[in-house]
Design a protein around this motif. Structure first.
Motif, PDB file in Angstrom:
ATOM      1  N   GLY A 340       0.852  -1.193  -0.152  1.00 44.14           N
ATOM      2  CA  GLY A 340       0.207   0.200   0.460  1.00 44.14           C
ATOM      3  C   GLY A 340       0.888   0.669   0.434  1.00 44.14           C
ATOM      4  O   GLY A 340       0.473   2.515  -1.240  1.00 44.14           O
ATOM      5  N   LEU A 341       1.827   1.246   0.467  1.00 44.19           N
ATOM      6  CA  LEU A 341       2.894   2.449   0.892  1.00 44.19           C
ATOM      7  C   LEU A 341       3.452   2.401  -0.338  1.00 44.19           C
ATOM      8  O   LEU A 341       3.523   3.661  -1.042  1.00 44.19           O
ATOM      9  N   VAL A 342       4.477   1.987  -0.900  1.00 40.76           N
ATOM     10  CA  VAL A 342       5.201   1.465  -1.471  1.00 40.76           C
ATOM     11  C   VAL A 342       4.281   1.879  -3.292  1.00 40.76           C
ATOM     12  O   VAL A 342       4.976   2.169  -4.110  1.00 40.76           O
ATOM     13  N   SER A 343       3.495   0.570  -3.543  1.00 45.03           N
ATOM     14  CA  SER A 343       3.003   0.868  -4.927  1.00 45.03           C
ATOM     15  C   SER A 343       2.514   2.419  -4.756  1.00 45.03           C
ATOM     16  O   SER A 343       2.587   3.152  -6.482  1.00 45.03           O
ATOM     17  N   GLY A 344       1.163   2.615  -3.738  1.00 45.25           N
ATOM     18  CA  GLY A 344       0.964   3.959  -3.750  1.00 45.25           C
ATOM     19  C   GLY A 344       2.319   5.464  -3.885  1.00 45.25           C
ATOM     20  O   GLY A 344       2.080   6.166  -4.733  1.00 45.25           O
ATOM     21  N   ALA A 345       3.166   5.122  -3.963  1.00 40.46           N
ATOM     22  CA  ALA A 345       4.235   5.729  -3.524  1.00 40.46           C
ATOM     23  C   ALA A 345       4.846   6.353  -5.591  1.00 40.46           C
ATOM     24  O   ALA A 345       5.264   6.714  -5.597  1.00 40.46           O
ATOM     25  N   LEU A 346       5.170   5.525  -5.703  1.00 42.24           N
ATOM     26  CA  LEU A 346       5.277   4.879  -6.593  1.00 42.24           C
ATOM     27  C   LEU A 346       4.738   5.474  -8.316  1.00 42.24           C
ATOM     28  O   LEU A 346       5.039   6.352  -8.588  1.00 42.24           O
ATOM     29  N   PHE A 347       3.073   5.547  -7.867  1.00 42.39           N
ATOM     30  CA  PHE A 347       2.250   5.940  -8.747  1.00 42.39           C
ATOM     31  C   PHE A 347       2.313   7.845  -8.384  1.00 42.39           C
ATOM     32  O   PHE A 347       2.100   8.821  -9.312  1.00 42.39           O
ATOM     33  N   LEU A 348       3.046   7.723  -7.079  1.00 46.84           N
ATOM     34  CA  LEU A 348       2.937   9.492  -7.247  1.00 46.84           C
ATOM     35  C   LEU A 348       4.099   9.918  -7.648  1.00 46.84           C
ATOM     36  O   LEU A 348       4.397  11.040  -8.244  1.00 46.84           O
ATOM     37  N   CYS A 349       5.031   9.367  -7.831  1.00 46.97           N
ATOM     38  CA  CYS A 349       6.154   9.624  -8.513  1.00 46.97           C
ATOM     39  C   CYS A 349       5.849   9.583  -9.874  1.00 46.97           C
ATOM     40  O   CYS A 349       6.601  10.005 -10.889  1.00 46.97           O
ATOM     41  N   VAL A 350       5.215   8.882 -10.992  1.00 47.10           N
ATOM     42  CA  VAL A 350       4.906   8.570 -12.271  1.00 47.10           C
ATOM     43  C   VAL A 350       3.350  10.669 -11.922  1.00 47.10           C
ATOM     44  O   VAL A 350       4.299  10.934 -13.459  1.00 47.10           O
ATOM     45  N   GLY A 351       2.900  10.230 -11.237  1.00 46.36           N
ATOM     46  CA  GLY A 351       2.058  11.728 -11.069  1.00 46.36           C
ATOM     47  C   GLY A 351       3.166  13.249 -11.342  1.00 46.36           C
ATOM     48  O   GLY A 351       2.573  13.958 -11.857  1.00 46.36           O
ATOM     49  N   VAL A 352       4.231  13.142 -10.374  1.00 48.57           N
ATOM     50  CA  VAL A 352       5.061  14.040 -10.814  1.00 48.57           C
ATOM     51  C   VAL A 352       5.262  14.273 -11.990  1.00 48.57           C
ATOM     52  O   VAL A 352       5.391  15.691 -12.747  1.00 48.57           O
ATOM     53  N   VAL A 353       5.858  13.912 -12.578  1.00 54.34           N
ATOM     54  CA  VAL A 353       6.719  14.303 -14.190  1.00 54.34           C
ATOM     55  C   VAL A 353       5.211  14.152 -14.635  1.00 54.34           C
ATOM     56  O   VAL A 353       5.488  14.887 -15.707  1.00 54.34           O
ATOM     57  N   TYR A 354       4.419  13.698 -14.698  1.00 56.87           N
ATOM     58  CA  TYR A 354       2.884  13.330 -16.195  1.00 56.87           C
ATOM     59  C   TYR A 354       2.748  14.960 -15.862  1.00 56.87           C
ATOM     60  O   TYR A 354       1.779  15.466 -16.984  1.00 56.87           O
ATOM     61  N   ASP A 355       2.518  15.142 -14.206  1.00 61.85           N
ATOM     62  CA  ASP A 355       1.951  16.664 -14.263  1.00 61.85           C
ATOM     63  C   ASP A 355       2.923  17.499 -14.946  1.00 61.85           C
ATOM     64  O   ASP A 355       2.174  19.257 -15.276  1.00 61.85           O
ATOM     65  N   ARG A 356       3.702  17.389 -15.147  1.00 57.60           N
ATOM     66  CA  ARG A 356       5.060  18.238 -15.824  1.00 57.60           C
ATOM     67  C   ARG A 356       4.951  18.653 -17.753  1.00 57.60           C
ATOM     68  O   ARG A 356       4.790  19.412 -18.180  1.00 57.60           O
TER      69      ARG A 356
END
Length: 529
Positions: A340-356
């Protein structure tokens, strides 16, 4: 019991949603107010869940903070709540991730912000309710109710194919739940109660044939929620189309409901059927681990790769649950928390560059370590946690599952272990393509590193992943009595394993009481010396 802490946890987000609906206007100022209202509501809910943990008795397997109010008179259907060592950490995981989801949507969601925040708060109410419910009907209402806000989150704020993904998600999960409802109705009409603790005592008396049918009916629902192979195909579509926060909550919490269903219903209520179908779950889990890992290696979309990795990691969870021993089940529950922690964080990592730059295509990236070093470092931490590096939470759960599974089925453990190698392959391949290499693409040259808001989002996740990897003792202490009680229900002989692993005390006693053959003269000489 006096404070009704569980009801507070369930209805606090609902109250927050009601406040947004009644008092927040639908304009730019109202959108900002909705964000703050949702954020503070989720933070207060998280603080209340910490109070739940601090007052939790780690020495007993009994349900705690129990609340029961008659609901339908004369029908033995009650508003019945309680938590044990298994459900406690699912609640904490939910309340921990929700403020993070609100923060990561702060700038990326600009349309219908008011409704978006209400949907997340409503989703939190239903999810916490699932993990607190001790009544069949109440559980089913919460279990199915969470489909509505998730359906809206994907269908309204998702990507280009959001309608297709939302309907696929809804239909897959709802279809399996119909059979689950039939199983619940059979239990109610057979035993005359919807109390989950009572059914844990009475349902195991059913014949093996009846248990098989009920078990398969429950499997139809839980397998889709996990999801297990081959009913996993809705997950990649849902992840790719969902907004970043939707992917975080989907991978971080909603996937755990299926595994929680196995632990709360299938094993304690239908133990003989669980043993009968254990080999089936073993091989379905191994297929999921290996097959989806190979599929992940072929992905060109970052979100799809992480989505398939979630199916593989949840395969370890189902594998551990049906090994029926302490190490495997504790490892499975810990893996649920870690994933729950790790996969959620990985999707956040994707979201960071996707927002840019608004693309998830892996080939469009490369060399981000040159101008986004903090992002690259954080991405590396969660990549290593996903791989199962010692010192991170990912290692603890997977190694315990493999140890426990090896005791139950050596071939299944060997097959699952290959998933660790494949997991390292696709995650390191992803990281190399995104972060390493030369920074040659023009649109990447000006990408800024993490903002203060993004650092605040990642900081608690980094701390949690490393803390659980280095010092998991508090989690195991709280869950141990509940796990041992679960094993006593489904596999009593396994309870002897921890005792046999300890030094045998009777051997020491034998040495102490061994007759003294030394002569009196020799003893006197030794005393003189």
């Amino acid at each position: 019991m006096e404070l009704h802490i569980l009801s507070i946890l369930i209805f606090l987000p609902l109250i927050g949603a009601a406040i947004i609906f009644l008092f927040v206007r639908d304009d730019e100022v109202g959108a900002q107010n909705a964000r703050y209202a949702a954020l503070w509501t989720t933070i207060v809910t998280f603080i209340a869940s910490l109070a739940l943990w601090s007052n939790f008795d780690t020495t007993t397997h009994h349900f705690q903070f129990v609340e029961m109010v008659p609901w339908f008179k004369g029908q033995s259907i009650n508003y019945h709540l309680g938590v044990d060592g298994i459900s406690l950490f699912m609640i904490l995981l939910t309340t921990f991730l929700m403020p993070i989801c609100i923060l990561c949507s702060w700038q990326s969601v600009q349309k219908r912000v008011r409704e978006y925040m209400m949907a997340f708060l409503l989703l939190e109410t239903f999810v916490i309710g699932v993990f607190c419910a001790l009544d069949l009907l109440l559980f089913y209402i919460f279990f199915e109710g969470m489909l509505i806000p998730m359906f809206l989150i994907i269908g309204i704020w998702g990507g280009d194919r959001r309608i297709y993904a939302s309907y696929k998600f809804f239909l897959y999960t709802l279809a399996g739940s119909v059979l689950f409802l039939i199983a619940l109705l059979y239990l109610y009409f057979t035993f005359g109660t919807t109390s989950i603790p009572e059914l844990m005592k009475q349902a195991p008396t059913l014949s093996l044939d009846i248990q098989k049918y009920l078990w398969l009916a429950m499997l139809a629902s839980f397998a889709v929620k996990v999801p297990m192979w081959p009913v996993h195909t809705w997950l990649p579509d849902a992840h790719v189309q969902a907004p970043t926060a939707g992917s975080v909550i989907l991978a971080g919490i909603l996937l755990k409901m299926g595994a929680y269903g196995f632990l709360r219903f299938s094993l304690p209520m239908l133990p003989e059927a669980s043993h009968y179908f254990a080999d089936l779950i073993f091989w379905l889990s191994c297929i999921a681990i290996i097959y989806t890992s190979l599929v992940a290696l072929m992905q060109e979309d970052m979100k799809k790769l992480i989505a398939y990795s979630s199916v593989a990691h949840m395969g370890f969870v189902t594998l551990g649950i049906f090994a029926f021993n302490t190490q495997a089940i504790e490892g499975a529950i810990f893996q649920m928390i870690s994933h729950g922690l790790v996969s959620g964080a990985l999707f956040l990592c994707v979201g960071v560059v996707y927002d840019r730059i608004h693309t998830r295509e892996i080939a469009r990236y490369g060399g981000l370590v040159n101008n986004m070093p903090i992002y690259a470092a954080i991405f590396m931490i969660f990549t290593m946690a996903s791989v199962g590096l010692p010192g991170t939470s990912g290692f603890i759960g997977e190694i315990l599952v493999l140890v426990g599974t090896f005791k139950a089925n050596q071939w299944a453990a060997f097959a699952a272990a290959t998933g660790l190698v494949l997991g390292a392959a696709y995650m390191l391949w992803l990281y190399r393509r995104v972060c390493f290499g030369e920074l040659v693409k023009r649109d990447l040259l000006k990408l800024p590193d993490l903002s203060l808001r993004e650092k605040i989002i990642f900081a608690p996740l980094v701390i949690a992943v490393i803390w659980l990897g280095v010092y998991p003792k508090p989690v195991f202490e709280a869950m141990a009595p509940s796990v041992r009680h679960l094993i006593a229900q489904v596999n009593p002989s396994a309870l002897m394993e921890p005792v046999m692993a300890e030094p045998k005390q009777p051997m020491i006693d034998e040495i102490i009481i061994e007759p003294d053959t030394t002569s009196a003269d020799t003893q006197a000489e030794e005393e003189t010396e």
